[in-house]
Motif scaffolding. Sequence first.
Motif, short mmCIF file in Angstrom:
data_model
loop_
_atom_site.label_atom_id
_atom_site.label_comp_id
_atom_site.label_asym_id
_atom_site.label_seq_id
_atom_site.Cartn_x
_atom_site.Cartn_y
_atom_site.Cartn_z
N GLY A 1 -3.64 0.13 -12.64
CA GLY A 1 -3.51 0.09 -11.19
C GLY A 1 -2.11 -0.21 -10.72
N GLY A 2 -1.10 0.11 -11.52
CA GLY A 2 0.27 -0.17 -11.10
C GLY A 2 0.69 -1.58 -11.46
N ALA A 3 1.84 -1.99 -10.98
CA ALA A 3 2.40 -3.30 -11.33
C ALA A 3 2.57 -4.14 -10.09
CB ALA A 3 3.74 -3.13 -12.04
N SER A 4 2.29 -5.43 -10.23
CA SER A 4 2.41 -6.36 -9.11
C SER A 4 3.76 -7.06 -9.15
CB SER A 4 1.29 -7.40 -9.19
OG SER A 4 1.50 -8.44 -8.25
N PRO A 5 4.35 -7.35 -7.99
CA PRO A 5 5.60 -8.12 -7.97
C PRO A 5 5.37 -9.61 -8.19
CG PRO A 5 4.93 -7.58 -5.75
CD PRO A 5 3.97 -6.88 -6.66
N GLY B 1 8.33 -16.83 -7.78
CA GLY B 1 7.26 -16.17 -8.50
C GLY B 1 7.10 -14.72 -8.12
N VAL B 2 8.16 -14.12 -7.54
CA VAL B 2 8.11 -12.73 -7.09
C VAL B 2 9.28 -11.98 -7.73
CG1 VAL B 2 8.17 -11.17 -5.13
CG2 VAL B 2 7.09 -13.40 -4.89
N LEU B 3 8.98 -10.85 -8.34
CA LEU B 3 10.02 -10.03 -8.96
C LEU B 3 10.62 -9.09 -7.90
CD1 LEU B 3 8.05 -9.07 -12.19
CD2 LEU B 3 9.90 -10.75 -12.01
N PRO B 4 11.93 -8.88 -7.93
CA PRO B 4 12.55 -7.95 -6.99
C PRO B 4 12.03 -6.53 -7.20
CG PRO B 4 14.20 -9.31 -8.11
CD PRO B 4 12.91 -9.52 -8.83
N GLU B 5 12.11 -5.72 -6.15
CA GLU B 5 11.69 -4.33 -6.26
C GLU B 5 12.55 -3.59 -7.27
OE1 GLU B 5 9.70 -2.99 -2.03
OE2 GLU B 5 11.85 -2.66 -2.33
N GLY B 6 11.96 -2.63 -7.95
CA GLY B 6 12.73 -1.82 -8.88
C GLY B 6 11.90 -1.32 -10.04
N LEU B 7 12.57 -0.65 -10.97
CA LEU B 7 11.96 -0.11 -12.17
C LEU B 7 12.02 -1.14 -13.29
CD1 LEU B 7 10.70 2.53 -13.34
CD2 LEU B 7 13.01 3.10 -14.15
N SER C 1 -17.07 -11.22 12.53
CA SER C 1 -16.57 -10.08 11.76
C SER C 1 -15.06 -10.07 11.80
CB SER C 1 -17.11 -8.77 12.35
OG SER C 1 -18.51 -8.72 12.24
N PHE C 2 -14.45 -10.01 10.60
CA PHE C 2 -13.00 -9.96 10.49
C PHE C 2 -12.58 -8.54 10.11
CE2 PHE C 2 -13.94 -14.40 9.98
CZ PHE C 2 -12.85 -15.07 10.52
N SER C 3 -11.49 -8.07 10.68
CA SER C 3 -10.97 -6.75 10.32
C SER C 3 -9.45 -6.80 10.25
CB SER C 3 -11.43 -5.69 11.33
OG SER C 3 -10.93 -5.98 12.63
N TRP C 4 -8.91 -5.99 9.33
CA TRP C 4 -7.46 -5.94 9.10
C TRP C 4 -6.98 -4.51 9.23
CZ3 TRP C 4 -10.78 -8.96 6.38
CH2 TRP C 4 -10.49 -10.33 6.28
N GLN C 5 -5.71 -4.38 9.51
CA GLN C 5 -5.06 -3.08 9.49
C GLN C 5 -4.04 -3.07 8.36
OE1 GLN C 5 -3.16 -1.91 13.12
NE2 GLN C 5 -2.30 -0.03 12.28
N ALA C 6 -4.20 -2.15 7.42
CA ALA C 6 -3.29 -2.09 6.28
C ALA C 6 -1.91 -1.61 6.73
CB ALA C 6 -3.84 -1.16 5.21
N THR C 7 -0.90 -1.95 5.97
CA THR C 7 0.46 -1.54 6.28
C THR C 7 0.90 -0.45 5.30
OG1 THR C 7 1.24 -3.44 4.98
CG2 THR C 7 1.11 -3.70 7.37
N THR C 8 1.38 -0.86 4.13
CA THR C 8 1.84 0.12 3.14
C THR C 8 0.85 0.28 1.98
OG1 THR C 8 3.11 -1.61 2.02
CG2 THR C 8 4.26 -0.25 3.66
N LEU C 9 -0.26 -0.44 2.03
CA LEU C 9 -1.25 -0.38 0.95
C LEU C 9 -2.51 0.33 1.41
CD1 LEU C 9 -0.99 -3.96 -0.59
CD2 LEU C 9 -0.33 -1.83 -1.68
N THR C 10 -3.15 1.01 0.48
CA THR C 10 -4.45 1.63 0.74
C THR C 10 -5.42 1.20 -0.34
OG1 THR C 10 -3.82 3.62 -0.51
CG2 THR C 10 -3.42 3.64 1.88
N ASN C 11 -6.72 1.33 -0.05
CA ASN C 11 -7.78 0.95 -1.00
C ASN C 11 -7.58 -0.47 -1.51
OD1 ASN C 11 -8.87 3.57 -0.82
ND2 ASN C 11 -7.46 4.30 -2.38
N LEU D 1 6.47 1.35 -18.67
CA LEU D 1 7.51 1.51 -17.66
C LEU D 1 6.84 1.63 -16.29
CD1 LEU D 1 10.64 1.78 -17.71
CD2 LEU D 1 10.31 4.25 -17.57
N VAL D 2 7.19 0.73 -15.37
CA VAL D 2 6.50 0.71 -14.07
C VAL D 2 7.50 0.47 -12.94
CG1 VAL D 2 4.30 -0.13 -15.00
CG2 VAL D 2 6.04 -1.76 -14.28
N TRP D 3 7.10 0.90 -11.75
CA TRP D 3 7.88 0.66 -10.54
C TRP D 3 7.19 -0.45 -9.76
CZ3 TRP D 3 12.47 1.93 -8.48
CH2 TRP D 3 12.68 1.63 -7.14
N ILE D 4 7.93 -1.50 -9.44
CA ILE D 4 7.40 -2.62 -8.68
C ILE D 4 7.90 -2.52 -7.24
CG2 ILE D 4 7.60 -5.12 -8.34
CD1 ILE D 4 7.31 -5.49 -11.29
N GLN D 5 6.96 -2.59 -6.31
CA GLN D 5 7.28 -2.47 -4.89
C GLN D 5 6.66 -3.63 -4.12
OE1 GLN D 5 6.08 1.24 -3.14
NE2 GLN D 5 6.77 0.68 -1.09
#
Length: 213
Positions: free
Chosen positions: A33-37, A126-132, A185-195, A156-160
């Motif tokens: 599922g990709g890489a987490s920062p 505890g957060v890695l900078p963006e990059g490859l 009922s709580f609802s959110w609006q996603a920004t750059t993430l989906t699913n 090899l992964v891209w962290i965003q």
Amino acid sequence: MGRRQIIWIYSVLFCSTLFAQQYPVQCSLLLKGGASPFVSDYVRVEENPLQLTLVNSDVSFQGNVVFKFSLKGVGMTIESNQAGTTVFSVSSGSPLILSGADLSEYFLPANLNFSGYSKAQYESKGVLPEGLYEFSFQAFNAERREVAVSNKAMALVWIQLHDPPQLVFPQNESVVEAKTPQQISFSWQATTLTNTNYILELYELKGVENRNA
């Protein structure tokens, strides 16, 4: 001359084959599922994105291993300062599958050397900078820890970094009428993430007046 060339070619091929098969353990690394920062995501117990698979193909090798870990990005390297302490046993013919939670000691600041990214940054943010990035693990003989017994498994992964979701309802600082039973009922609006899956935590503040929860 022709015979010598043929013998030399066969010798090179034979040596190359031996070199490719020198390790009794074969490793593969998968980041699902990709890489987490966030470093904490790689050591959590549930839904861990990191999977290291080991197969011992040599019956003469006892299969007791430790690891060295490295994480390389643009201008930075984080790597094990020594082989780990927890010993894992890889039975011949039966794959061993480890998660990041099993390998949590390799993400502890005390067990790592830092270059281009300080230990203080690693501990405080505890957060890695963006990059490859290149994640890698390599197995070593648990009895002779300077002897590598596997290939270096790499991913090899891209962290965003993503913006957090925005709360749509209830609105920020709105007053919710107390009811029995209480249903909101709580609802959110996603920004750059989906699913995306969310974890909602509610706390009751007792004895505190005029304070936002």
